[in-house]
Write a protein that holds these residues in place. Structure first.
Motif, PDB file in Angstrom:
ATOM      1  N   SER A 145       0.827  -1.215   0.000  1.00 31.41           N
ATOM      2  CA  SER A 145       0.000   0.000   0.000  1.00 31.41           C
ATOM      3  C   SER A 145       0.854   1.256   0.000  1.00 31.41           C
ATOM      4  CB  SER A 145      -0.934   0.009   1.216  1.00 31.41           C
ATOM      5  OG  SER A 145      -1.830  -1.069   1.173  1.00 31.41           O
ATOM      6  N   VAL A 146       1.833   1.305   0.874  1.00 28.28           N
ATOM      7  CA  VAL A 146       2.681   2.503   0.967  1.00 28.28           C
ATOM      8  C   VAL A 146       3.578   2.630  -0.261  1.00 28.28           C
ATOM      9  CG1 VAL A 146       4.526   3.624   2.293  1.00 28.28           C
ATOM     10  CG2 VAL A 146       2.512   2.705   3.454  1.00 28.28           C
ATOM     11  N   ALA A 147       4.034   1.533  -0.816  1.00 27.89           N
ATOM     12  CA  ALA A 147       4.824   1.606  -2.050  1.00 27.89           C
ATOM     13  C   ALA A 147       3.998   2.258  -3.159  1.00 27.89           C
ATOM     14  CB  ALA A 147       5.287   0.213  -2.465  1.00 27.89           C
ATOM     15  N   LEU A 148       2.745   1.848  -3.302  1.00 32.54           N
ATOM     16  CA  LEU A 148       1.888   2.421  -4.345  1.00 32.54           C
ATOM     17  C   LEU A 148       1.521   3.874  -4.035  1.00 32.54           C
ATOM     18  CD1 LEU A 148      -0.326  -0.692  -5.075  1.00 32.54           C
ATOM     19  CD2 LEU A 148       1.470   0.276  -6.539  1.00 32.54           C
ATOM     20  N   LEU A 149       1.300   4.193  -2.777  1.00 33.90           N
ATOM     21  CA  LEU A 149       1.050   5.591  -2.404  1.00 33.90           C
ATOM     22  C   LEU A 149       2.259   6.467  -2.738  1.00 33.90           C
ATOM     23  CD1 LEU A 149      -0.754   5.080   1.008  1.00 33.90           C
ATOM     24  CD2 LEU A 149      -1.743   6.139  -1.042  1.00 33.90           C
ATOM     25  N   THR A 150       3.443   5.920  -2.589  1.00 34.53           N
ATOM     26  CA  THR A 150       4.658   6.668  -2.904  1.00 34.53           C
ATOM     27  C   THR A 150       4.769   6.915  -4.402  1.00 34.53           C
ATOM     28  OG1 THR A 150       5.740   5.785  -0.948  1.00 34.53           O
ATOM     29  CG2 THR A 150       7.175   6.703  -2.654  1.00 34.53           C
ATOM     30  N   VAL A 151       4.402   5.914  -5.214  1.00 35.03           N
ATOM     31  CA  VAL A 151       4.368   6.133  -6.664  1.00 35.03           C
ATOM     32  C   VAL A 151       3.414   7.290  -6.968  1.00 35.03           C
ATOM     33  CG1 VAL A 151       3.682   5.151  -8.900  1.00 35.03           C
ATOM     34  CG2 VAL A 151       4.985   3.753  -7.255  1.00 35.03           C
ATOM     35  N   TYR A 152       2.243   7.273  -6.345  1.00 38.06           N
ATOM     36  CA  TYR A 152       1.288   8.362  -6.558  1.00 38.06           C
ATOM     37  C   TYR A 152       1.912   9.708  -6.186  1.00 38.06           C
ATOM     38  CZ  TYR A 152      -2.967  11.093  -6.726  1.00 38.06           C
ATOM     39  OH  TYR A 152      -3.891  12.042  -7.057  1.00 38.06           O
ATOM     40  N   ASP A 153       2.516   9.778  -5.020  1.00 38.64           N
ATOM     41  CA  ASP A 153       3.104  11.032  -4.549  1.00 38.64           C
ATOM     42  C   ASP A 153       4.169  11.554  -5.506  1.00 38.64           C
ATOM     43  OD1 ASP A 153       3.589  13.150  -2.584  1.00 38.64           O
ATOM     44  OD2 ASP A 153       5.494  12.113  -2.250  1.00 38.64           O
ATOM     45  N   MET A 154       4.989  10.674  -6.013  1.00 43.26           N
ATOM     46  CA  MET A 154       6.090  11.103  -6.870  1.00 43.26           C
ATOM     47  C   MET A 154       5.639  11.437  -8.290  1.00 43.26           C
ATOM     48  SD  MET A 154       9.260   8.805  -5.566  1.00 43.26           S
ATOM     49  CE  MET A 154      10.455   9.845  -6.427  1.00 43.26           C
ATOM     50  N   CYS A 155       4.449  10.996  -8.681  1.00 45.46           N
ATOM     51  CA  CYS A 155       3.962  11.212 -10.047  1.00 45.46           C
ATOM     52  C   CYS A 155       2.779  12.173 -10.143  1.00 45.46           C
ATOM     53  CB  CYS A 155       3.565   9.873 -10.671  1.00 45.46           C
ATOM     54  SG  CYS A 155       4.920   8.708 -10.844  1.00 45.46           S
ATOM     55  N   LYS A 156       2.269  12.635  -9.021  1.00 44.44           N
ATOM     56  CA  LYS A 156       1.022  13.418  -9.029  1.00 44.44           C
ATOM     57  C   LYS A 156       1.131  14.742  -9.767  1.00 44.44           C
ATOM     58  CE  LYS A 156       1.550  15.580  -4.504  1.00 44.44           C
ATOM     59  NZ  LYS A 156       2.451  14.940  -3.590  1.00 44.44           N
ATOM     60  N   ALA A 157       2.331  15.275  -9.921  1.00 38.41           N
ATOM     61  CA  ALA A 157       2.484  16.521 -10.680  1.00 38.41           C
ATOM     62  C   ALA A 157       2.139  16.312 -12.157  1.00 38.41           C
ATOM     63  CB  ALA A 157       3.908  17.053 -10.551  1.00 38.41           C
ATOM     64  N   VAL A 158       2.303  15.098 -12.638  1.00 37.16           N
ATOM     65  CA  VAL A 158       2.004  14.771 -14.035  1.00 37.16           C
ATOM     66  C   VAL A 158       0.573  14.260 -14.192  1.00 37.16           C
ATOM     67  CG1 VAL A 158       2.652  13.271 -15.973  1.00 37.16           C
ATOM     68  CG2 VAL A 158       4.429  14.279 -14.515  1.00 37.16           C
ATOM     69  N   ASP A 159       0.077  13.487 -13.222  1.00 33.85           N
ATOM     70  CA  ASP A 159      -1.236  12.857 -13.358  1.00 33.85           C
ATOM     71  C   ASP A 159      -1.914  12.716 -12.000  1.00 33.85           C
ATOM     72  OD1 ASP A 159      -3.471  11.371 -14.008  1.00 33.85           O
ATOM     73  OD2 ASP A 159      -2.352   9.589 -14.634  1.00 33.85           O
ATOM     74  N   LYS A 160      -2.874  13.568 -11.738  1.00 34.08           N
ATOM     75  CA  LYS A 160      -3.622  13.485 -10.481  1.00 34.08           C
ATOM     76  C   LYS A 160      -4.776  12.484 -10.565  1.00 34.08           C
ATOM     77  CE  LYS A 160      -2.501  18.138  -8.883  1.00 34.08           C
ATOM     78  NZ  LYS A 160      -1.261  18.189  -9.632  1.00 34.08           N
ATOM     79  N   THR A 161      -5.002  11.893 -11.744  1.00 29.08           N
ATOM     80  CA  THR A 161      -6.110  10.946 -11.912  1.00 29.08           C
ATOM     81  C   THR A 161      -5.695   9.499 -11.669  1.00 29.08           C
ATOM     82  OG1 THR A 161      -5.783  10.555 -14.285  1.00 29.08           O
ATOM     83  CG2 THR A 161      -7.139  12.470 -13.647  1.00 29.08           C
ATOM     84  N   MET A 162      -4.471   9.262 -11.244  1.00 35.27           N
ATOM     85  CA  MET A 162      -4.020   7.887 -10.997  1.00 35.27           C
ATOM     86  C   MET A 162      -4.973   7.185 -10.034  1.00 35.27           C
ATOM     87  SD  MET A 162       0.086   8.350 -10.609  1.00 35.27           S
ATOM     88  CE  MET A 162      -0.026   9.886  -9.678  1.00 35.27           C
ATOM     89  N   THR A 163      -5.086   5.873 -10.206  1.00 32.18           N
ATOM     90  CA  THR A 163      -5.959   5.063  -9.364  1.00 32.18           C
ATOM     91  C   THR A 163      -5.169   3.900  -8.784  1.00 32.18           C
ATOM     92  OG1 THR A 163      -7.856   5.593 -10.756  1.00 32.18           O
ATOM     93  CG2 THR A 163      -8.080   3.693  -9.296  1.00 32.18           C
ATOM     94  N   ILE A 164      -5.225   3.775  -7.467  1.00 33.19           N
ATOM     95  CA  ILE A 164      -4.598   2.648  -6.770  1.00 33.19           C
ATOM     96  C   ILE A 164      -5.700   1.637  -6.488  1.00 33.19           C
ATOM     97  CG2 ILE A 164      -3.460   1.911  -4.635  1.00 33.19           C
ATOM     98  CD1 ILE A 164      -2.232   4.762  -4.515  1.00 33.19           C
ATOM     99  N   GLY A 165      -5.401   0.361  -6.727  1.00 35.07           N
ATOM    100  CA  GLY A 165      -6.443  -0.625  -6.478  1.00 35.07           C
ATOM    101  C   GLY A 165      -5.945  -2.051  -6.424  1.00 35.07           C
ATOM    102  N   GLU A 166      -6.928  -2.927  -6.238  1.00 31.58           N
ATOM    103  CA  GLU A 166      -6.727  -4.367  -6.221  1.00 31.58           C
ATOM    104  C   GLU A 166      -5.661  -4.817  -5.228  1.00 31.58           C
ATOM    105  OE1 GLU A 166      -6.866  -6.372  -9.977  1.00 31.58           O
ATOM    106  OE2 GLU A 166      -8.047  -4.752 -10.855  1.00 31.58           O
ATOM    107  N   ILE A 167      -5.589  -4.143  -4.091  1.00 30.07           N
ATOM    108  CA  ILE A 167      -4.660  -4.561  -3.032  1.00 30.07           C
ATOM    109  C   ILE A 167      -5.260  -5.787  -2.362  1.00 30.07           C
ATOM    110  CG2 ILE A 167      -3.615  -3.906  -0.829  1.00 30.07           C
ATOM    111  CD1 ILE A 167      -3.595  -0.996  -1.957  1.00 30.07           C
ATOM    112  N   CYS A 168      -4.461  -6.846  -2.323  1.00 25.48           N
ATOM    113  CA  CYS A 168      -4.985  -8.101  -1.795  1.00 25.48           C
ATOM    114  C   CYS A 168      -3.858  -9.000  -1.299  1.00 25.48           C
ATOM    115  CB  CYS A 168      -5.781  -8.837  -2.871  1.00 25.48           C
ATOM    116  SG  CYS A 168      -4.794  -9.304  -4.300  1.00 25.48           S
ATOM    117  N   LEU A 169      -4.219  -9.924  -0.433  1.00 23.72           N
ATOM    118  CA  LEU A 169      -3.298 -10.954   0.017  1.00 23.72           C
ATOM    119  C   LEU A 169      -3.227 -12.028  -1.062  1.00 23.72           C
ATOM    120  CD1 LEU A 169      -1.588 -12.043   2.419  1.00 23.72           C
ATOM    121  CD2 LEU A 169      -3.630 -13.311   3.114  1.00 23.72           C
ATOM    122  N   LEU A 170      -2.011 -12.346  -1.501  1.00 24.63           N
ATOM    123  CA  LEU A 170      -1.810 -13.385  -2.503  1.00 24.63           C
ATOM    124  C   LEU A 170      -1.548 -14.740  -1.879  1.00 24.63           C
ATOM    125  CD1 LEU A 170       0.648 -11.607  -4.978  1.00 24.63           C
ATOM    126  CD2 LEU A 170      -1.829 -11.920  -5.250  1.00 24.63           C
TER     127      LEU A 170
END
Length: 159
Positions: A119-144
């Motif tokens: 979750s935090v890894a994906l949130l970090t991707v969002y944080d580092m890329c939000k200047a280019v794309d604020k419409t990013m969507t994080i999803g499908e987080i699940c236990l494999l």
């Protein structure tokens, strides 16, 4: 099914694992972030202004999973023996997939640590890329996957 995080009066409690056996435990969790083509291409080429997005996201996820017991109120503090986060790029869908795997030898599992890490890894991707794309969507987080302990092995069924 009985909930183990409540006492006989309905009060929240940390589960007593004192009598449990120490076993090798492992868990893997996954998730993804979708983004615009422009954002995906910048990330893939390593040209995001904030730097190495996936490298920073990997470290952020590992740092976060080590803090799970401070973030999730009833989680036990664990002595982790292994943690890794890997990423995959899905060119056609403009998605970055992440998988976090955590191991310990202990009396309770590491599912929450794996889920926190991804979750935090994906949130970090969002944080580092939000200047280019604020419409990013994080999803499908699940236990494999999880293994170890009394309940044994869990493998997420393929869809």
């Amino acid at each position: 099914m009985e909930f183990t995080h409540f006492d006989e009066n309905g009060n929240a409690v940390m589960v007593d694992v004192g009598e449990k056996a120490v076993t090798d435990r492992e868990a893997s969790a996954a998730g993804k972030i979708s983004m615009s083509r422009e954002c995906f291409e910048l990330l893939k080429a390593g040209r995001m202004k904030k730097g190495d997005v996936l490298g920073v996201a990997r470290i952020a996820g590992i740092m976060a999973l080590k803090q799970t017991s401070k973030l999730i109120p009833l989680c036990h503090l664990l002595n982790l023996t292994h943690a890794e986060i890997s990423f995959s790029l899905n060119e056609a869908a403009c998605e970055v997939g992440a998988v976090c795997t955590v191991r310990t030898a202990g009396k309770t599992g590491v599912e929450m640590e794996a889920l926190t890490g991804v979750s935090v890894a994906l949130l970090t991707v969002y944080d580092m890329c939000k200047a280019v794309d604020k419409t990013m969507t994080i999803g499908e987080i699940c236990l494999l996957h999880k293994s170890g302990g009394k309940s044994g092995v869990f493998e997420r069924p393929l869809r």
